[in-house]
Design a protein around this motif. Sequence first.
Motif, PDB file in Angstrom:
ATOM      1  N   GLY A 409       0.782  -1.220   0.000  1.00  0.00           N
ATOM      2  CA  GLY A 409       0.000   0.000   0.000  1.00  0.00           C
ATOM      3  C   GLY A 409       0.813   1.268   0.000  1.00  0.00           C
ATOM      4  N   MET A 410       2.128   1.168   0.012  1.00  0.00           N
ATOM      5  CA  MET A 410       2.982   2.353   0.089  1.00  0.00           C
ATOM      6  C   MET A 410       3.673   2.609  -1.245  1.00  0.00           C
ATOM      7  N   ASP A 411       3.816   3.877  -1.571  1.00  0.00           N
ATOM      8  CA  ASP A 411       4.506   4.281  -2.799  1.00  0.00           C
ATOM      9  C   ASP A 411       5.993   3.985  -2.644  1.00  0.00           C
ATOM     10  N   ILE A 412       6.564   3.216  -3.574  1.00  0.00           N
ATOM     11  CA  ILE A 412       7.975   2.846  -3.457  1.00  0.00           C
ATOM     12  C   ILE A 412       8.865   3.630  -4.415  1.00  0.00           C
ATOM     13  N   ALA A 413       8.274   4.546  -5.186  1.00  0.00           N
ATOM     14  CA  ALA A 413       9.097   5.377  -6.073  1.00  0.00           C
ATOM     15  C   ALA A 413      10.146   6.173  -5.297  1.00  0.00           C
ATOM     16  N   PRO A 414       9.817   6.701  -4.089  1.00  0.00           N
ATOM     17  CA  PRO A 414      10.845   7.428  -3.331  1.00  0.00           C
ATOM     18  C   PRO A 414      12.085   6.599  -3.018  1.00  0.00           C
ATOM     19  N   LEU A 415      11.939   5.274  -2.924  1.00  0.00           N
ATOM     20  CA  LEU A 415      13.117   4.448  -2.649  1.00  0.00           C
ATOM     21  C   LEU A 415      14.124   4.547  -3.786  1.00  0.00           C
ATOM     22  N   ALA A 416      13.616   4.635  -5.013  1.00  0.00           N
ATOM     23  CA  ALA A 416      14.515   4.817  -6.159  1.00  0.00           C
ATOM     24  C   ALA A 416      15.138   6.208  -6.133  1.00  0.00           C
ATOM     25  N   GLU A 417      14.328   7.208  -5.800  1.00  0.00           N
ATOM     26  CA  GLU A 417      14.836   8.585  -5.762  1.00  0.00           C
ATOM     27  C   GLU A 417      15.868   8.759  -4.649  1.00  0.00           C
ATOM     28  N   TYR A 418      15.621   8.144  -3.497  1.00  0.00           N
ATOM     29  CA  TYR A 418      16.583   8.235  -2.392  1.00  0.00           C
ATOM     30  C   TYR A 418      17.917   7.612  -2.798  1.00  0.00           C
ATOM     31  N   ALA A 419      17.842   6.473  -3.490  1.00  0.00           N
ATOM     32  CA  ALA A 419      19.084   5.806  -3.907  1.00  0.00           C
ATOM     33  C   ALA A 419      19.895   6.677  -4.853  1.00  0.00           C
ATOM     34  N   LEU A 420      19.200   7.405  -5.722  1.00  0.00           N
ATOM     35  CA  LEU A 420      19.903   8.263  -6.682  1.00  0.00           C
ATOM     36  C   LEU A 420      20.457   9.530  -6.046  1.00  0.00           C
ATOM     37  N   THR A 421      19.937   9.905  -4.869  1.00  0.00           N
ATOM     38  CA  THR A 421      20.430  11.122  -4.208  1.00  0.00           C
ATOM     39  C   THR A 421      21.434  10.823  -3.104  1.00  0.00           C
ATOM     40  N   SER A 422      21.141   9.838  -2.244  1.00  0.00           N
ATOM     41  CA  SER A 422      22.015   9.598  -1.091  1.00  0.00           C
ATOM     42  C   SER A 422      23.194   8.679  -1.402  1.00  0.00           C
ATOM     43  N   TYR A 423      22.988   7.672  -2.236  1.00  0.00           N
ATOM     44  CA  TYR A 423      24.076   6.734  -2.505  1.00  0.00           C
ATOM     45  C   TYR A 423      25.292   7.396  -3.158  1.00  0.00           C
ATOM     46  N   PRO A 424      25.107   8.312  -4.126  1.00  0.00           N
ATOM     47  CA  PRO A 424      26.307   8.938  -4.699  1.00  0.00           C
ATOM     48  C   PRO A 424      27.070   9.803  -3.710  1.00  0.00           C
ATOM     49  N   ALA A 425      26.371  10.373  -2.711  1.00  0.00           N
ATOM     50  CA  ALA A 425      27.077  11.147  -1.692  1.00  0.00           C
ATOM     51  C   ALA A 425      28.015  10.246  -0.910  1.00  0.00           C
ATOM     52  N   THR A 426      27.501   9.111  -0.457  1.00  0.00           N
ATOM     53  CA  THR A 426      28.335   8.162   0.280  1.00  0.00           C
ATOM     54  C   THR A 426      29.465   7.642  -0.599  1.00  0.00           C
ATOM     55  N   ALA A 427      29.144   7.325  -1.857  1.00  0.00           N
ATOM     56  CA  ALA A 427      30.154   6.780  -2.767  1.00  0.00           C
ATOM     57  C   ALA A 427      31.292   7.781  -2.993  1.00  0.00           C
ATOM     58  N   CYS A 428      30.946   9.058  -3.168  1.00  0.00           N
ATOM     59  CA  CYS A 428      31.983  10.070  -3.396  1.00  0.00           C
ATOM     60  C   CYS A 428      32.859  10.269  -2.158  1.00  0.00           C
ATOM     61  N   ILE A 429      32.273  10.114  -0.981  1.00  0.00           N
ATOM     62  CA  ILE A 429      33.083  10.158   0.248  1.00  0.00           C
ATOM     63  C   ILE A 429      34.118   9.051   0.204  1.00  0.00           C
ATOM     64  N   ALA A 441      25.280  15.349  -1.045  1.00  0.00           N
ATOM     65  CA  ALA A 441      24.723  15.269   0.304  1.00  0.00           C
ATOM     66  C   ALA A 441      23.756  16.419   0.566  1.00  0.00           C
ATOM     67  N   GLU A 442      24.096  17.627   0.120  1.00  0.00           N
ATOM     68  CA  GLU A 442      23.185  18.769   0.304  1.00  0.00           C
ATOM     69  C   GLU A 442      21.882  18.538  -0.450  1.00  0.00           C
ATOM     70  N   HIS A 443      21.988  17.983  -1.663  1.00  0.00           N
ATOM     71  CA  HIS A 443      20.779  17.697  -2.447  1.00  0.00           C
ATOM     72  C   HIS A 443      19.935  16.621  -1.756  1.00  0.00           C
ATOM     73  N   ALA A 444      20.582  15.557  -1.269  1.00  0.00           N
ATOM     74  CA  ALA A 444      19.859  14.475  -0.601  1.00  0.00           C
ATOM     75  C   ALA A 444      19.145  14.996   0.638  1.00  0.00           C
ATOM     76  N   LEU A 445      19.826  15.828   1.423  1.00  0.00           N
ATOM     77  CA  LEU A 445      19.227  16.366   2.637  1.00  0.00           C
ATOM     78  C   LEU A 445      18.022  17.244   2.324  1.00  0.00           C
ATOM     79  N   ALA A 446      18.122  18.036   1.255  1.00  0.00           N
ATOM     80  CA  ALA A 446      16.996  18.880   0.857  1.00  0.00           C
ATOM     81  C   ALA A 446      15.802  18.030   0.429  1.00  0.00           C
ATOM     82  N   VAL A 447      16.067  16.934  -0.290  1.00  0.00           N
ATOM     83  CA  VAL A 447      14.987  16.035  -0.718  1.00  0.00           C
ATOM     84  C   VAL A 447      14.312  15.406   0.488  1.00  0.00           C
ATOM     85  N   TYR A 448      15.104  14.932   1.447  1.00  0.00           N
ATOM     86  CA  TYR A 448      14.541  14.280   2.631  1.00  0.00           C
ATOM     87  C   TYR A 448      13.712  15.249   3.458  1.00  0.00           C
ATOM     88  N   GLU A 449      14.209  16.448   3.638  1.00  0.00           N
ATOM     89  CA  GLU A 449      13.517  17.411   4.499  1.00  0.00           C
ATOM     90  C   GLU A 449      12.240  17.951   3.860  1.00  0.00           C
TER      91      GLU A 449
END
Length: 541
Positions: A409-429, A441-449
């Motif tokens: 019953g939950m929309d899972i599209a955000p899981l794909a969007e989160y992966a595209l925003t947060s994973y590259p931040a961690t990878a670049c670190i 990381a700034e983009h990911a944080l803005a998306v989450y908030e």
Amino acid sequence: MQEAGKQSSAAHPGPWSAPGGEANVTGTTPSSPVHDVSCGKRLREHALGRAGSPGVVPPELVVAIAVEIETHCGHHRLKCRRLAMAWTVAQAVEAAHDLVERERLPKVGLAERSWKDWEAGHPPSADYQDLLCRLFATDPVQLGFANDYSPRSADPLWNGPKANATLPAGQASASGTSPDTGAEVDETKRRDAVKLAGLALAAPAAAALILEQAAAEAMEFTRQAEATALGSGTLDHLDLAVAEFNHAYSLKPPHLVFDAVLDYRRKVDAMLRGNHTHRQGRELFAFAGWLSELLAWLAHDLGDARTGLAFAADAFTHGQQAGHGQLCAWAMDAAASINLYQHRPAKARQAALKGLTEAPADHPLAVRLHAQAARAAAADGDADGFTTAFQAAEDAYRLLPPRPPRRFGMDIAPLAEYALTSYPATACIWLGQAEAARGHAEHALAVYESAPAASRSPSREAIARIDLALAHAQLGDPDDAVVLGHQALDSARVVDSVLGRAGDLAAFLTRRYPRQAAVEGLRERLTAAAPAARSTPPVVQ
């Protein structure tokens, strides 16, 4: 959604009434053929033509069309209502989920196979009956889920049963079995059925006897195939429970959710060992897999990688037994994350690639698994591998349909969007690309908030802050890094993955800035936070 435990239709007739008054699960007399759905579509088109082709079909016309389809085609009343609305099963399921979201009803895990089971005459649980009645603005009688014993009314869909009619389907005994539950089919009778091949050589009287015995044999075969120890509504209850557990995952302390989910996992295991139909067995295998997949994440949150990987493997195995490829892929997504946090990037990459063999190419899970493989490549120091895998994730994201599928019953599209925003931040670190990491990381944080309150993930926000803190630390700004570290530890959900990344931050700051008092303060806070956050680790007996 999965349907309730089924009873033999011969022993427990359904709520429909045939013209003669006897209960019948399909709503037709035994000799009446059930028409193809195209016939119902034509009836709807003709009815709309007679009504002047209204732009918006009024409710009373929908009811009239359903009555005509029922009378002419012999479908279950729920199917008649769906066809009168011109919905496919997929569209009907989507409409139900939209209703749940619009009216803020409890989340459900409704799936197409459950709807098809209901239309085949297997009634849903009371909760799902209520949802369907809301969806069609009617009552259980009009959807074929109950009998109306009141005197004949003017209701065009009324079919009153005889005074001695049996109970409606779903009100049988809790065991769901017929009285003779232990009977075995006699092997001699089975051989008698084979004699049908020689009917052409048999005398008329002998042939009649063989046919009579074969008819009884066929009825016994059917009863044995539908014999089950599952009570009415059991599978519906499990479906609701799994949906609620997944909804509670980000809202409640992981050790409390772990205990409740493990209790249900053990109950499903007991059901699998009991008496059930083959179809119910597949449903139970799927429930077992979904519960184990959630237990894998919860164990990961509690800091027990060994237990998490064991449940991820269990979820994959039960997904295979259920023939549920997506479940297998979700299990490997969990295994990839757990291995990554255990500093086993090669294992994480293998799990992600294994999951991709099961995930549909146009599903958000495919995006996430490609991104998992990219993150694992970065953790292994493979910059080219990261670039290639992340490009595949972006390509998969462009393939997503306008309305991606739901999960419980939950929309899972955000899981794909989160992966595209947060994973590259961690990878670049991990790749030492601090400036790129800060931007991601700034983009990911803005998306989450900016996400709706119901969809926000405190743990993901905390990890994005830690990624941003590490980027600042690598760029020579320890003060902002320490502030962001404290903000991450202020999260409402400080799970083991957050603690692990915070530990990485504290270790880097200590090496780079050993004499900073603020750095020591962050280390002390992290040391104090770890036992309270992890609470009691899961114990699986």
